[in-house]
Design an enzyme around this catalytic site. Structure first.
Site, PDB file in Angstrom:
ATOM      1  N   SER A   1      -1.413  -0.804  -4.522  1.00  0.00           N
ATOM      2  CA  SER A   1      -1.953   0.460  -5.021  1.00  0.00           C
ATOM      3  C   SER A   1      -1.600   1.559  -4.035  1.00  0.00           C
ATOM      4  O   SER A   1      -1.079   1.303  -2.941  1.00  0.00           O
ATOM      5  CB  SER A   1      -3.470   0.390  -5.199  1.00  0.00           C
ATOM      6  OG  SER A   1      -4.139   0.602  -3.978  1.00  0.00           O
TER       7      SER A   1
ATOM      8  N   GLU B   1       0.837  -1.192   0.000  1.00  0.00           N
ATOM      9  CA  GLU B   1       0.000   0.000   0.000  1.00  0.00           C
ATOM     10  C   GLU B   1       0.875   1.245   0.000  1.00  0.00           C
ATOM     11  O   GLU B   1       1.815   1.359   0.798  1.00  0.00           O
ATOM     12  CB  GLU B   1      -0.895   0.044   1.237  1.00  0.00           C
ATOM     13  CG  GLU B   1      -2.058  -0.917   1.193  1.00  0.00           C
ATOM     14  CD  GLU B   1      -3.014  -0.756   2.364  1.00  0.00           C
ATOM     15  OE1 GLU B   1      -4.164  -1.206   2.244  1.00  0.00           O
ATOM     16  OE2 GLU B   1      -2.620  -0.208   3.416  1.00  0.00           O
ATOM     17  N   CYS B   2       0.589   2.173  -0.899  1.00  0.00           N
ATOM     18  CA  CYS B   2       1.255   3.466  -0.979  1.00  0.00           C
ATOM     19  C   CYS B   2       2.779   3.287  -1.016  1.00  0.00           C
ATOM     20  O   CYS B   2       3.316   2.846  -2.024  1.00  0.00           O
ATOM     21  CB  CYS B   2       0.809   4.374   0.163  1.00  0.00           C
ATOM     22  SG  CYS B   2       1.091   6.126  -0.173  1.00  0.00           S
ATOM     23  N   GLY B   3       3.496   3.572   0.072  1.00  0.00           N
ATOM     24  CA  GLY B   3       4.944   3.396   0.053  1.00  0.00           C
ATOM     25  C   GLY B   3       5.342   1.975  -0.241  1.00  0.00           C
ATOM     26  O   GLY B   3       6.323   1.717  -0.954  1.00  0.00           O
TER      27      GLY B   3
END
Length: 456
Positions: free
Chosen positions: A445, A345-347
């Site tokens: 994502s 997720e993200c990072g």
């Protein structure tokens, strides 16, 4: 090291009382007040629990350091009612008092049709019945402070303003003028304190909010200073006396996101710190066994794990170091080659990609498991609630499974090649296209998932 399977279901917390620390806007001082209150009460031997309104990873870590108990997020937009009730009960279990810190201004939330949950602090106050203690920045105001208080007290009758604390009040004359005006305008609201400007209690921030609790060498000194400030200037007994039991129905905390596997390796350090306690506890209660590893320490996931979770955080601040940590990156590649589920997720999503460009424009090679190239040299803010629905069946569920979550990052996507993971929309439902990538059993994502919904 594995932390074991789920324990007994949560059945406690129904008798605990709670209250909400809120403000007219961000920057009013509610976080420092909340932390000082939590530390002070814990030092007095009170079992005090805490919750934080909305999608926030950083403030809850400060809460936990101040109180000695886990802090849970409550979000009326992104969570199902049963999740809200279970988490409120979980936070209150074994606590004599539950302190909730609001988000932004009291009435600030998602732009959605009237009558729908918007994620605001006011929404949670109405749902729980917890009274609000409003923290108002008193700089440059005397009589006008009463107008602010009266406006907030009367905007939504179902949201009760039980007390008020004024921050950044300079001297006795300033205090007396505000007190007199508020006594005339809002005689039923308790004046609980007046905090002076406290230049020694700043909370340093960076581009995604406060510097993390684990990164502050002066954390205990800061918390003790905040507690001393509250003890000297706030009627703590009067504040605690306002607390009321929650009206939310309790229940057992289920998996808000399905477990990625039976044995899940979770990245955990200051570069990968954005994992909600509710998510991890839900996985344990569903029977998953969790282990933890530090990418910054060049650790790879447990080779016995059948799933790897890379949460968000600040990998962009450590891009060069991560790129050189062959043990970590090769561990991810071995897990993928062995058929494990990898979810970022993200990072964590960016690290699963091919490369990350840091703020100076230097590219650093990442795991290369997804066709993603990102850059922090070309910053662009992406912020807001997200509705997400799976394009195809996978570790997160069947095709069409809906989720709600949030997005908050400054990375620009230079390339995103492959099958998308989600179709996404914002809180009002406007189509935002697709998000994320899928390559076999490797997915990710920029959306931080919070809870599953029958529809997004």
């Amino acid at each position: 090291m594995a932390e074991g399977k789920a324990g007994a279901e949560n059945r406690g917390g129904a008798g605990s009382k709670g209250l909400i620390i809120a403000a007219p806007s961000s920057g009013s001082g509610k976080t420092t007040l909340t932390l000082g209150l939590l530390r002070l009460l814990a030092r007095k031997g009170l079992a005090v629990g805490s919750v934080k309104v909305g999608p926030d990873y950083i403030d809850p870590a400060f809460h936990a350091a101040a109180s000695g108990r886990p802090c849970y997020n409550l979000d009326s937009w992104a969570m199902r009612p049963e999740s809200l009730g279970a988490l409120a009960a979980r936070a209150a279990s074994g606590a004599e008092l539950l302190v909730c810190e609001g988000v932004m201004g009291l009435f600030d939330g998602a732009f959605v049709p009237a009558g729908q949950p918007d994620g605001s602090t006011a929404d949670l106050a109405a749902a729980t019945g917890w009274p609000v203690v409003l923290v108002i920045d008193g700089r440059g105001m005397t009589g006008s402070a009463a107008a602010v208080l009266a406006g907030f007290a009367h905007l939504r009758p179902e949201v009760r303003i039980g007390g008020v604390i004024f921050n950044r009040v300079v001297g006795d004359k300033h205090k007396a003028a505000i007190a007199a005006a508020c006594a005339r305008a809002c005689p039923g609201i308790s004046l609980l304190g007046f905090l002076p400007p406290s230049s020694g209690l700043e909370t340093p921030s960076r581009h995604l909010g406060l510097v993390q609790a684990a990164e502050r060498a002066d954390l205990q000194t800061f918390l003790d200073g905040a507690a001393a400030l509250v003890a000297e200037h706030v009627d703590v007994d009067g504040l605690a006396a306002l607390a009321q039991p929650s009206r939310l129905a309790g229940g057992s905390l289920g998996a808000m996101i399905p477990p990625l596997g039976a044995r899940i390796a979770v990245a955990r350090d200051t570069a990968f710190a954005f994992a909600y306690p509710a998510l991890l506890e839900g996985w344990r209660q569903a029977g998953a066994e969790l282990s933890f590893f530090s990418p910054l320490a060049d650790q790879g996931p447990d080779e016995a794990a059948d799933a790897v979770y890379l949460p968000g955080g600040y990998p962009e601040l450590h891009a060069g170091r991560l790129a050189g940590n062959a043990g970590f990156l090769n561990g991810l590649r071995r897990a993928a080659a062995a058929g494990a589920v990898l979810y970022g997720e993200c990072g964590g999503y960016m690290v699963l990609g091919r490369g990350m460009e840091d703020a100076q424009g230097v590219r650093h090679a990442m795991a290369g498991l997804l066709g993603l190239e990102t850059s922090f040299a070309r910053r662009r803010l992406h912020l807001g609630y997200r509705r997400a629905a799976l394009y195809a069946a996978g570790p997160l569920g069947e095709a069409g499974q809906g989720y709600r979550g949030h997005e908050f990052h400054y990375a620009s996507v230079l390339a995103e090649q492959g099958a998308p993971l989600f179709s996404v929309a914002d809180a009002p439902g406007a189509d935002l296209g697709h998000a994320g990538l899928v390559e076999g059993r490797v997915t990710g994502s920029f959306v931080h998932l919070i809870d599953r919904f029958a529809g997004s």
